[in-house]
Design an enzyme around this catalytic site. Structure first.
Site, PDB file in Angstrom:
ATOM      1  N   CYS A  29      -3.367   1.426   6.699  1.00 25.87           N
ATOM      2  CA  CYS A  29      -3.653   0.836   8.009  1.00 25.87           C
ATOM      3  C   CYS A  29      -4.171   1.888   8.980  1.00 25.87           C
ATOM      4  CB  CYS A  29      -2.427   0.113   8.549  1.00 25.87           C
ATOM      5  SG  CYS A  29      -0.974   1.125   8.422  1.00 25.87           S
ATOM      6  N   GLU A  59       4.303  -3.659  12.425  1.00 26.66           N
ATOM      7  CA  GLU A  59       3.272  -2.632  12.229  1.00 26.66           C
ATOM      8  C   GLU A  59       2.141  -3.331  11.496  1.00 26.66           C
ATOM      9  OE1 GLU A  59       0.934  -0.403  10.782  1.00 26.66           O
ATOM     10  OE2 GLU A  59       2.451   0.567   9.528  1.00 26.66           O
ATOM     11  N   GLU A  81       8.089   3.525  14.441  1.00 28.99           N
ATOM     12  CA  GLU A  81       8.944   3.942  13.321  1.00 28.99           C
ATOM     13  C   GLU A  81       8.852   5.457  13.190  1.00 28.99           C
ATOM     14  OE1 GLU A  81       7.120   1.240  10.299  1.00 28.99           O
ATOM     15  OE2 GLU A  81       9.146   0.428  10.217  1.00 28.99           O
ATOM     16  N   ASN A  97       0.810  -1.228   0.000  1.00 25.84           N
ATOM     17  CA  ASN A  97       0.000   0.000   0.000  1.00 25.84           C
ATOM     18  C   ASN A  97       0.841   1.275   0.000  1.00 25.84           C
ATOM     19  OD1 ASN A  97       0.725  -0.496   2.644  1.00 25.84           O
ATOM     20  ND2 ASN A  97      -1.211   0.160   3.521  1.00 25.84           N
TER      21      ASN A  97
END
Ligand code: ADP
Length: 492
Positions: free
Chosen positions: A299, A265, A473, A164
């Site tokens: 997400c 993640e 991150e 994505n």
């Protein structure tokens, strides 16, 4: 479009790579085995990419392992210069990278350019942060001994990334790893290897030494064998994965025997809450931003809209109007705001969720079906009269569907928002400072957008709690992930 046409779309055709990159060499698979990459907007074949397996994954680990001592020994400033060069090349080739991304991933060209800049911002940021790794000298409890804490590169790292954000999900891992002095093996998503390969070509041109950055391409089936090889290798010290929660769990298990550090993640299922004191126009704008970016395939996309009953009807009406105005089509065409979904199973999932909602009494206010363009296009959709038991409220949609539910009071909506194993991003709109603090503290999420639907940047700690993952991150926290602490105790 055939495999030569993509190259012709680019100002620098050599950024179009179909081979993997190990130890500074572009390599094909044994017997030239390859897998097909398609343009989701047209269904056309755009590339045949090297389909590698466990053996090549081992070779990539070996290359990263051999390159580690020299890379780790470089001064942080030397590594920073190389990363800065990489950043500049990414920006200089922004149009080409965005074209490749639009063609393999589907997001509109302007949005793809936005991702290139977002992806590059991690490289720039971590080039700067490389020089700011700092240890500590705690006060000693002994008169005859002194204490020190060093921060050192963790070692060989692996990045397994999703489709994505084909560039940003790589740079968000690769740049802190390289800044810290680690070397890396990347396994990009099978749907979007071309952006990843172009990015690595630019790293090569920036002068990042052979073996420091390696990339293994593989189709869905072989990704499993490659993943196993990468996760089980004792030479690999760290895995960073972005993708679905089930795959994250599997990889975590595969890393357990060698006790690797893992950063995950994983899935989101973001609530978007509009309180009665919200600025309605701003809330609708934020809802559109967070829902339809990347056709809802992020997400951190809002998945469950909770709107106070006093604003509910007005919100539904305006959201439907804004959604119906979104132009859908091939992302290379002028003015397109929403591209196709990535693949057929993504489209089926959206259709299933909408069918389930309608079956249980939801009303389609706008959209609700495949787009007349056909293929993988789905209409921007607003559903009202949605109930908590519906699939759309229980599972991440990863598509352009806004499901809206009215609520009466703060406690009930916070409880509903938190009633999930997922804890990545949440959003809410309110102008009441007391409520803002209360709600922000009570939401069980790693990231909370308040009066905004867009929260990601390179300075913030991106990541989730609960089953949305481990680690962060971005920011200075993103670099810590790739550093080990070493305690020295010195007798005088
Ligand atoms: P999505 O469903 O969005 O494609 P996945 O979690 O399946 O997300 O995929 C994210 C990344 O993980 C991709 O690079 C994919 O190839 C990889 N992947 C998927 N399954 C496995 C697996 N069993 N082992 C290793 N990598 C995997």
């Amino acid at each position: 479009m055939n495999t030569e046409v993509l190259g012709k779309l680019l100002s620098e055709p050599h950024l179009f790579k179909q081979q993997a990159f190990i130890a500074g060499k572009w390599i094909s698979a044994n017997n030239d085995q390859s897998f097909a990459v398609h343009n989701p907007a047209t269904g056309q074949l755009i590339a045949n990419v090297a389909n590698l397996g466990a053996k090549e994954a081992e070779a990539a680990i070996q290359a990263a392992h051999s390159a580690l001592p020299a890379w780790r020994r470089k001064t942080a400033k030397e590594r920073a210069h190389l990363l800065r060069k990489w950043f500049e090349l990414i920006m200089a080739h922004g149009d080409d990278l965005a074209r490749i991304m639009t063609v393999e991933q589907g997001k509109p060209f302007a949005e793809a350019k936005g991702e290139v800049a977002y992806g590059a911002s991690f490289v720039e940021w971590f080039a700067e942060e490389a020089k700011r790794v700092t240890g500590a000298i705690p006060s000693s409890t002994w008169t005859d001994k002194r204490m020190m804490v060093l921060k050192q590169a963790i070692g060989v790292c692996v990045a397994i990334t999703p489709w994505n954000f084909p560039i940003a999900m790589i740079t968000r891992k690769a740049s802190p790893a390289l800044a810290a002095g680690c070397t890396l093996v990347i396994k990009p998503a099978e749907q979007t290897p071309l952006s990843a390969l172009a990015l690595v070509e630019l790293a090569r041109r920036a002068g990042i030494p052979d073996g420091v950055i390696n990339i293994i391409t593989a189709d869905r089936d072989r990704s499993i064998a490659v993943g196993k090889a990468l996760c089980s290798s004792p030479q690999v010290s760290h895995l960073s994965f972005t993708g679905s929660t089930p795959v994250g769990r599997t990889l975590m298990q595969q890393c357990a025997p060698t006790v690797k550090k893992v950063a995950l993640e994983l899935g989101g299922h973001a609530p978007f809450i509009v309180f009665e004191d919200a600025d309605l126009d701003a809330a609708v704008q934020g809802a559109v931003d967070s829902k339809y970016r990347n056709a809802g395939q992020t997400c951190v996309s809002s998945n469950r809209f909770y709107v106070h009953e006093s604003l509910h009807d007005a919100f539904v009406e305006r959201m439907a109007r804004a959604s119906a105005a979104i132009s859908v089509g091939n992302g290379l065409d002028e003015g397109i705001v929403q591209g196709p979904l990535i693949e057929a199973r993504a489209l089926q999932k959206v259709e299933e969720q909408v069918a389930d909602a309608v079956k249980h009494g939801a009303r389609i206010i706008t959209g609700g079906k495949r787009h007349p363009l056909g293929g993988l296009f789905y209409e921007p959709t607003v559903l009202a009269n949605v109930k908590p038991a519906m699939l759309v409220m229980r599972e991440e949609t990863f598509g352009p569907v806004a499901a809206i539910v009215p609520f009466k009071n703060d406690d009930a909506v916070i409880a509903a928002a938190n009633e999930t194993e997922i804890g990545l991003a949440a959003y809410f709109y309110s102008r009441d400072i007391g409520r803002i603090w209360r709600v922000a503290e009570q939401l069980e999420y790693g990231m909370v957008g308040i009066n905004t639907g867009l929260i990601s940047n390179e300075v913030a700690p991106f990541g989730g709690i609960k089953q949305s993952g481990l680690g962060r991150e971005g920011g200075s926290w993103g670099l810590e992930e790739y550093l080990e602490m070493k305690y020295l105790c010195v007798g005088l």
